[in-house]
Design an enzyme around this catalytic site. Structure first.
Site, PDB file in Angstrom:
ATOM      1  N   ILE A   1      48.463  38.026 -21.898  1.00 37.87           N
ATOM      2  CA  ILE A   1      48.495  38.390 -23.305  1.00 37.87           C
ATOM      3  C   ILE A   1      47.300  39.288 -23.637  1.00 37.87           C
ATOM      4  O   ILE A   1      46.151  38.825 -23.656  1.00 37.87           O
ATOM      5  CB  ILE A   1      48.465  37.127 -24.202  1.00 37.87           C
ATOM      6  CG1 ILE A   1      49.517  36.109 -23.737  1.00 37.87           C
ATOM      7  CG2 ILE A   1      48.646  37.528 -25.663  1.00 37.87           C
ATOM      8  CD1 ILE A   1      50.934  36.623 -23.709  1.00 37.87           C
ATOM      9  N   THR A   2      47.595  40.560 -23.915  1.00 45.13           N
ATOM     10  CA  THR A   2      46.537  41.500 -24.309  1.00 45.13           C
ATOM     11  C   THR A   2      45.915  41.033 -25.626  1.00 45.13           C
ATOM     12  O   THR A   2      46.644  40.687 -26.563  1.00 45.13           O
ATOM     13  CB  THR A   2      47.119  42.920 -24.452  1.00 45.13           C
ATOM     14  OG1 THR A   2      47.659  43.309 -23.193  1.00 45.13           O
ATOM     15  CG2 THR A   2      46.060  43.923 -24.888  1.00 45.13           C
TER      16      THR A   2
ATOM     17  N   CYS B   1      60.733  44.355 -30.495  1.00 44.57           N
ATOM     18  CA  CYS B   1      59.302  44.721 -30.555  1.00 44.57           C
ATOM     19  C   CYS B   1      58.922  45.483 -29.294  1.00 44.57           C
ATOM     20  O   CYS B   1      58.188  46.479 -29.348  1.00 44.57           O
ATOM     21  CB  CYS B   1      58.417  43.472 -30.655  1.00 44.57           C
ATOM     22  SG  CYS B   1      58.824  42.398 -32.028  1.00 44.57           S
ATOM     23  N   LEU B   2      59.415  44.988 -28.159  1.00 46.14           N
ATOM     24  CA  LEU B   2      59.078  45.647 -26.890  1.00 46.14           C
ATOM     25  C   LEU B   2      59.616  47.073 -26.858  1.00 46.14           C
ATOM     26  O   LEU B   2      59.005  47.967 -26.294  1.00 46.14           O
ATOM     27  CB  LEU B   2      59.629  44.838 -25.707  1.00 46.14           C
ATOM     28  CG  LEU B   2      58.968  43.476 -25.495  1.00 46.14           C
ATOM     29  CD1 LEU B   2      59.613  42.752 -24.327  1.00 46.14           C
ATOM     30  CD2 LEU B   2      57.472  43.620 -25.248  1.00 46.14           C
TER      31      LEU B   2
ATOM     32  N   ASP C   1      44.229  62.090  -4.336  1.00 41.90           N
ATOM     33  CA  ASP C   1      44.230  62.657  -3.001  1.00 41.90           C
ATOM     34  C   ASP C   1      43.554  64.033  -2.998  1.00 41.90           C
ATOM     35  O   ASP C   1      42.783  64.351  -2.095  1.00 41.90           O
ATOM     36  CB  ASP C   1      45.688  62.784  -2.548  1.00 41.90           C
ATOM     37  CG  ASP C   1      45.805  62.842  -1.042  1.00 41.90           C
ATOM     38  OD1 ASP C   1      44.938  62.265  -0.373  1.00 41.90           O
ATOM     39  OD2 ASP C   1      46.760  63.464  -0.554  1.00 41.90           O
TER      40      ASP C   1
ATOM     41  N   GLU D   1      55.776  45.236 -20.089  1.00 40.75           N
ATOM     42  CA  GLU D   1      56.763  45.727 -21.064  1.00 40.75           C
ATOM     43  C   GLU D   1      58.056  46.130 -20.374  1.00 40.75           C
ATOM     44  O   GLU D   1      58.657  47.149 -20.689  1.00 40.75           O
ATOM     45  CB  GLU D   1      56.192  46.922 -21.828  1.00 40.75           C
ATOM     46  CG  GLU D   1      54.836  46.651 -22.394  1.00 40.75           C
ATOM     47  CD  GLU D   1      54.879  46.341 -23.871  1.00 40.75           C
ATOM     48  OE1 GLU D   1      55.956  46.426 -24.477  1.00 40.75           O
ATOM     49  OE2 GLU D   1      53.823  45.980 -24.416  1.00 40.75           O
TER      50      GLU D   1
ATOM     51  N   THR E   1      59.370  45.757 -16.256  1.00 36.23           N
ATOM     52  CA  THR E   1      58.927  46.435 -15.038  1.00 36.23           C
ATOM     53  C   THR E   1      59.813  47.655 -14.790  1.00 36.23           C
ATOM     54  O   THR E   1      60.904  47.783 -15.351  1.00 36.23           O
ATOM     55  CB  THR E   1      59.046  45.517 -13.802  1.00 36.23           C
ATOM     56  OG1 THR E   1      60.442  45.244 -13.605  1.00 36.23           O
ATOM     57  CG2 THR E   1      58.292  44.207 -13.990  1.00 36.23           C
TER      58      THR E   1
END
Lengths: 389, 256
Positions: A167-168, A242-243, A341, A368, A370
């Site tokens: 949880i951010t 919400c996502l 690289d 959010e 994968t």
């Protein structure tokens, strides 16, 4: 290295209005002045620059595309450009704004009572209150429908039990939007900091999103007053909506991270000389990488802009946003790796922003929804057959 | 207090400049544009004076159509309205021409105070503000580091050389050319950007103001400073050559 002046191969700027460009400019300038000079230190020390919250709020970045209650009422394209520029600074900074706006303010605005909106939205907008979003559980990531968090009615309140993780902003939040089953249906609850039985602990040892706070939340017989239930949210589609908002911002944000990496690599390869005192940018293998990156960034910009215009017209579907998030984050991660690289050994130090972005983007690819989950959403959209049952 | 802030739009700092085919200016199509930095400080000073003493900040710009975005940015930062003297030729106008156009528009406003940046980041003449003051018959002061409003007058701090400052008390109305770094410039907030849309931006043509754009000054040629390399062989015995070398290092190269 020169300051960041944006990346625009195909005059995409001509597709933006004057106001949209001004929104981008103000965000870009803020990031250049206030974020770039300090972000590597915060990344090293694994701290979020909390001192920026007040300024982020004053500029209007929290809930920027929402209207009313002090919010700036920006269009979705303008909001997207803000996310792009913030993530050009750091994915953790963009995540902070995504969570506050799309995952906390948006559900309160969409599913909340007038009292909840009046109480929380102005505070969340002006940064005097912070929020977090509790959906993921230790055993349920890609499959949130399996969640175990549960609320039971007890008189005029609910008793909440469960665990949420990844949880951010969990431990700094004044209010958590927590999703739990009530009578078998997934509902949203506003759990205030200090509620007895509500504990948070931070997740340490991250190699990614280090300049961002990630927590676990635990609820043990937490008594939640009735008025803290979000009345309009019922079923998994509510947190998923919400996502969709947050993923939309990620689709733009990833472009910003990619731009930072590409621009660094481009400048570096022009200055770095090797073999006969010639810049490595003159090598075909190097140009191949730069050409790949700028082409992918340009495609990603156009997709983000198109989805943004669709969203402003009320025509964006969650499956469009899945494609945007999946493609642009993949593109950004791949761009970060290729840029790293090109910088050779220098690419692994935090003297350059690339490795930080590269590590951050591993999280962005995962959270959010994968990359693979979005593959399945697109797959279901085009076949009509769901692959995750 | 009614304050006019004069604003110019110039090529963004660190732009890669390419000289155009005519050899008289840079290729503008390549460029991104921004508010001339000293003018941004002047705007900030104007906004601060307004916030402290009340009144109005009017942004005045003599520039080509593209310069409207610079005015819009100033409105987003808090200026109340804008006046755009619009003509393609004003993009490269000399200081006298630009000042004449702005003087005509400023006269109609009868401001208490006019603020300009000390100089522009493109031409860098540092003359426009001073000429504008002369055309309007106003007292002026340049290289301003501090502005303090008093009753009917202002006290200003001027930057002189070698760490010296001069304090001057001036009557109003007046014109000040503001030094960069006098304050901390604010960002345009999202709310400000939204509000700017509804603010007045008046467009005037030089003809409407009765100003001709006949240049008084011309750029003949723009070029990149040429690097030249010359080899000079010092003749004579090693001793003589060494003495000549030391002399050259001392007096020509000045590295000894």
């Amino acid at each position: 290295m020169f300051p960041f002046r944006g990346v625009d191969y195909m005059d995409i700027d001509s597709l933006f209005s004057e106001q949209e460009r001004l929104v981008r400019q103000t965000t870009r300038q803020f990031v250049e002045d206030r974020v770039i000079p300090i972000i590597e230190r915060h990344n090293r020390e694994a701290t979020f620059p909390l001192h920026l919250v007040r300024e982020l709020a004053e500029l209007g970045f929290f809930g920027a595309n929402l209207s009313g209650y002090g919010c700036a009422g920006m269009s979705n394209v303008e909001y997207g450009l803000i996310m792009q520029e913030l993530e050009r600074g750091d994915s953790g900074l963009r995540s902070f704004c995504s969570v506050q706006g799309a995952l906390v303010m948006y559900p309160i605005l969409t599913f909340g009572t007038e009292e909840q909106k009046q109480h929380w939205l102005p505070r969340l907008q002006n940064g005097t209150a912070l929020g977090c979003f509790g959906l993921t559980e230790p055993d349920f990531g890609s499959n949130p429908a399996g969640m175990r968090a549960v609320a039971v009615r007890d008189g005029s309140s609910f008793i909440l039990n469960g665990e949420k993780t990844w949880i951010t902003n969990g431990s700094v939040a004044d209010v958590a939007v927590v999703w739990a089953r009530l009578d078998g249906v997934i509902r949203g609850f506003l759990v205030e900091k200090g509620t007895p039985g509500f504990k948070t602990s931070d997740i340490h040892g991250k190699w990614s999103l280090r300049a961002s706070i990630t927590s676990s939340l635990s609820f043990q017989d937490c008594r939640i007053p009735e008025e803290n239930l979000l009345p309009g949210a019922r079923g998994l589609k509510s947190p998923l909506s919400c996502l969709t908002q947050a993923r939309y911002g990620i689709g733009w944000g990833a472009v910003g991270a990619a731009m930072a990496c590409y621009d660094t690599a481009r400048q570096y390869t022009i200055l770095r000389k090797q073999f006969h005192d010639r810049p490595i940018a003159s090598h075909q293998l190097v140009q191949n990488e730069l050409a790949w990156m700028i082409t992918e960034i340009t495609k990603a910009q156009l997709m983000a802009l198109h989805v943004g215009r669709l969203k402003d017209a009320g025509k964006a579907d969650f499956s469009h946003i899945s494609m945007l998030k999946r493609n642009n984050v993949w593109m950004a991660l791949e761009t970060a790796r290729r840029s790293r690289d090109l910088l050779g050994a220098n690419g692994i130090t935090d003297e350059y922003p690339i490795f930080r972005h590269m590590c951050n983007l591993e999280t962005v690819k995962t959270y959010e929804g994968t990359h693979n989950i979005h593959t399945l959403i697109i797959g279901e959209k085009v076949t009509g057959v769901s692959a995750y049952v | 207090m009614k304050i006019i802030v004069c604003l110019k739009q110039v090529p963004a700092k660190d732009s890669v400049l390419r000289i155009d085919e005519g050899g008289q200016w840079v290729k503008e199509a390549d460029l991104t544009w921004e508010v001339n930095e000293p003018d941004a400080f002047a705007l900030e000073e104007g906004l601060r004076l307004k916030e402290k003493h009340g009144g109005e900040v009017v942004v005045l710009c003599a520039g080509p159509p593209r310069a409207a975005s610079a005015i819009r940015e100033a409105l987003a930062k808090g200026a109340d309205r804008g006046i755009h003297i619009e003509d393609e030729a004003l993009g490269r106008a000399d200081t006298f021409t630009a000042a004449r156009a702005m003087a005509a528009a400023a006269r109609a406003e009868s401001p208490d105070l006019i603020l300009t940046g000390l100089q522009s980041d493109d031409f860098g003449y540092g003359q426009t503000g001073v000429i504008l003051a002369e055309l309007l018959g106003l007292p002026h002061a340049t290289i301003i580091m501090e502005v303090e409003k008093r009753d009917g007058s202002i006290k200003v701090k001027r930057e002189l050389e070698a760490g010296w400052f001069q304090y001057v008390e001036m009557p109003l109305p007046a014109l000040l050319a503001i030094q960069s770094g006098i304050n901390k410039v604010r960002y345009a907030t999202l709310m400000g950007i939204k509000k700017a849309k509804t603010k007045e931006l008046k467009r005037l043509t030089p003809a409407e103001l009765g100003v001709d754009l006949e240049p008084r000054q011309q750029i003949r040629r723009v070029y990149v400073p040429q690097k030249t390399k010359r080899t000079h062989l010092l003749e004579g015995s090693p001793k003589e050559a060494a003495a000549k070398l030391v002399e050259k290092l001392k007096f020509e190269a000045r590295v000894l």
